[in-house]
Design a protein around this motif. Sequence first.
Motif, PDB file in Angstrom:
ATOM      1  N   MET A 111       0.785  -1.190   0.000  1.00 40.95           N
ATOM      2  CA  MET A 111       0.000   0.000   0.000  1.00 40.95           C
ATOM      3  C   MET A 111       0.828   1.255   0.000  1.00 40.95           C
ATOM      4  O   MET A 111       0.403   2.224  -0.532  1.00 40.95           O
ATOM      5  N   ASN A 112       1.845   1.099   0.647  1.00 42.64           N
ATOM      6  CA  ASN A 112       2.762   2.199   0.689  1.00 42.64           C
ATOM      7  C   ASN A 112       3.197   2.609  -0.714  1.00 42.64           C
ATOM      8  O   ASN A 112       3.365   3.781  -1.000  1.00 42.64           O
ATOM      9  N   PHE A 113       3.398   1.555  -1.458  1.00 41.89           N
ATOM     10  CA  PHE A 113       3.864   1.777  -2.807  1.00 41.89           C
ATOM     11  C   PHE A 113       2.819   2.501  -3.642  1.00 41.89           C
ATOM     12  O   PHE A 113       3.124   3.390  -4.424  1.00 41.89           O
ATOM     13  N   SER A 114       1.603   2.144  -3.487  1.00 42.80           N
ATOM     14  CA  SER A 114       0.532   2.760  -4.255  1.00 42.80           C
ATOM     15  C   SER A 114       0.297   4.195  -3.808  1.00 42.80           C
ATOM     16  O   SER A 114      -0.027   5.041  -4.635  1.00 42.80           O
ATOM     17  N   LYS A 115       0.493   4.470  -2.539  1.00 42.13           N
ATOM     18  CA  LYS A 115       0.341   5.845  -2.061  1.00 42.13           C
ATOM     19  C   LYS A 115       1.447   6.686  -2.617  1.00 42.13           C
ATOM     20  O   LYS A 115       1.240   7.843  -2.977  1.00 42.13           O
ATOM     21  N   LYS A 116       2.641   6.123  -2.649  1.00 44.52           N
ATOM     22  CA  LYS A 116       3.771   6.854  -3.183  1.00 44.52           C
ATOM     23  C   LYS A 116       3.538   7.130  -4.665  1.00 44.52           C
ATOM     24  O   LYS A 116       3.833   8.215  -5.167  1.00 44.52           O
ATOM     25  N   ASN A 117       3.058   6.165  -5.333  1.00 44.99           N
ATOM     26  CA  ASN A 117       2.770   6.320  -6.754  1.00 44.99           C
ATOM     27  C   ASN A 117       1.683   7.373  -6.970  1.00 44.99           C
ATOM     28  O   ASN A 117       1.751   8.156  -7.921  1.00 44.99           O
ATOM     29  N   GLU A 118       0.754   7.335  -6.120  1.00 51.01           N
ATOM     30  CA  GLU A 118      -0.334   8.304  -6.210  1.00 51.01           C
ATOM     31  C   GLU A 118       0.205   9.704  -5.974  1.00 51.01           C
ATOM     32  O   GLU A 118      -0.154  10.648  -6.682  1.00 51.01           O
ATOM     33  N   LYS A 119       1.045   9.839  -4.960  1.00 52.84           N
ATOM     34  CA  LYS A 119       1.645  11.138  -4.640  1.00 52.84           C
ATOM     35  C   LYS A 119       2.516  11.581  -5.806  1.00 52.84           C
ATOM     36  O   LYS A 119       2.506  12.759  -6.196  1.00 52.84           O
ATOM     37  N   ASN A 120       3.259  10.650  -6.343  1.00 51.87           N
ATOM     38  CA  ASN A 120       4.113  10.968  -7.484  1.00 51.87           C
ATOM     39  C   ASN A 120       3.260  11.387  -8.692  1.00 51.87           C
ATOM     40  O   ASN A 120       3.627  12.313  -9.430  1.00 51.87           O
ATOM     41  N   ASP A 121       2.191  10.679  -8.840  1.00 50.28           N
ATOM     42  CA  ASP A 121       1.288  11.018  -9.944  1.00 50.28           C
ATOM     43  C   ASP A 121       0.717  12.421  -9.773  1.00 50.28           C
ATOM     44  O   ASP A 121       0.603  13.181 -10.742  1.00 50.28           O
ATOM     45  N   LYS A 139       2.098  14.841  -8.074  1.00 46.35           N
ATOM     46  CA  LYS A 139       3.194  15.779  -8.275  1.00 46.35           C
ATOM     47  C   LYS A 139       3.457  15.959  -9.774  1.00 46.35           C
ATOM     48  O   LYS A 139       3.683  17.073 -10.254  1.00 46.35           O
ATOM     49  N   LYS A 140       3.443  14.856 -10.485  1.00 49.92           N
ATOM     50  CA  LYS A 140       3.678  14.903 -11.920  1.00 49.92           C
ATOM     51  C   LYS A 140       2.572  15.705 -12.606  1.00 49.92           C
ATOM     52  O   LYS A 140       2.836  16.513 -13.506  1.00 49.92           O
ATOM     53  N   LYS A 141       1.341  15.466 -12.161  1.00 52.23           N
ATOM     54  CA  LYS A 141       0.208  16.183 -12.742  1.00 52.23           C
ATOM     55  C   LYS A 141       0.347  17.680 -12.476  1.00 52.23           C
ATOM     56  O   LYS A 141       0.082  18.512 -13.352  1.00 52.23           O
ATOM     57  N   LYS A 142       0.777  18.025 -11.227  1.00 56.61           N
ATOM     58  CA  LYS A 142       0.956  19.436 -10.870  1.00 56.61           C
ATOM     59  C   LYS A 142       2.037  20.055 -11.750  1.00 56.61           C
ATOM     60  O   LYS A 142       1.893  21.186 -12.238  1.00 56.61           O
ATOM     61  N   LYS A 143       3.152  19.307 -11.920  1.00 54.17           N
ATOM     62  CA  LYS A 143       4.249  19.797 -12.753  1.00 54.17           C
ATOM     63  C   LYS A 143       3.785  19.964 -14.195  1.00 54.17           C
ATOM     64  O   LYS A 143       4.105  20.954 -14.870  1.00 54.17           O
ATOM     65  N   ILE A 144       3.044  18.997 -14.648  1.00 51.58           N
ATOM     66  CA  ILE A 144       2.536  19.060 -16.023  1.00 51.58           C
ATOM     67  C   ILE A 144       1.585  20.254 -16.169  1.00 51.58           C
ATOM     68  O   ILE A 144       1.670  21.003 -17.137  1.00 51.58           O
TER      69      ILE A 144
END
Length: 191
Positions: free
Chosen positions: A1-11, A13-18
């Motif tokens: 789950m941790n991994f999916s939360k991190k991915n979600e957070k990364n996503d 962040k990526k969306k914000k950057k985009i």
Amino acid sequence: MNFSKKNEKNDIKKKKKINQSMKEISNNISSKKDKNKKILKKIFKFNKKILDIEKKIKEAPLRLLAKIENIKKEKKKENKLIKKNKITEFFKKFILILENINKIILIFPQLKNKNNSEIQGISLIQKSILEIIQKNKIKKIGKVGDKYNQNIHKINNYNKIKKDKNYIIKEIIQVGYIFNQKILKKAIVKI
């Protein structure tokens, strides 16, 4: 789950950057559009100025020709007026000569009856001058019985006259002359 939360957070962040990159790109594009609009406006203004200048260049010779034509017309009018005034002045002097000849003939009537060649010569000169006056359409003014007009008559007897009263000429002392509607000499009259 941790991994999916991190991915979600990364996503996220990526969306914000985009999104931020898209905003920057959009701003850049819009500022470039504004710059392009300004450049296009300047180009349009310069094109308009160029067209105006070209139009003025094409019209310049025509305007110059029109000015030259107007100057010619004005000079022609001025020359006519000067000629007319010079002729009028000449005839005024000419009339004075005629009057002096008339006076000479009136002063010496007894000599006229005799065969006096000087008086006959003066009479011939008088006749020639009268012919010239008639040929040039110089008209005599002032007749007995005419109404007095201060523009063409001069009163010999200095009685006070009333402006509203119509006076009739009783005697012509000296004939007046008119040429081209200009008074060369007023007639001297008695009213």
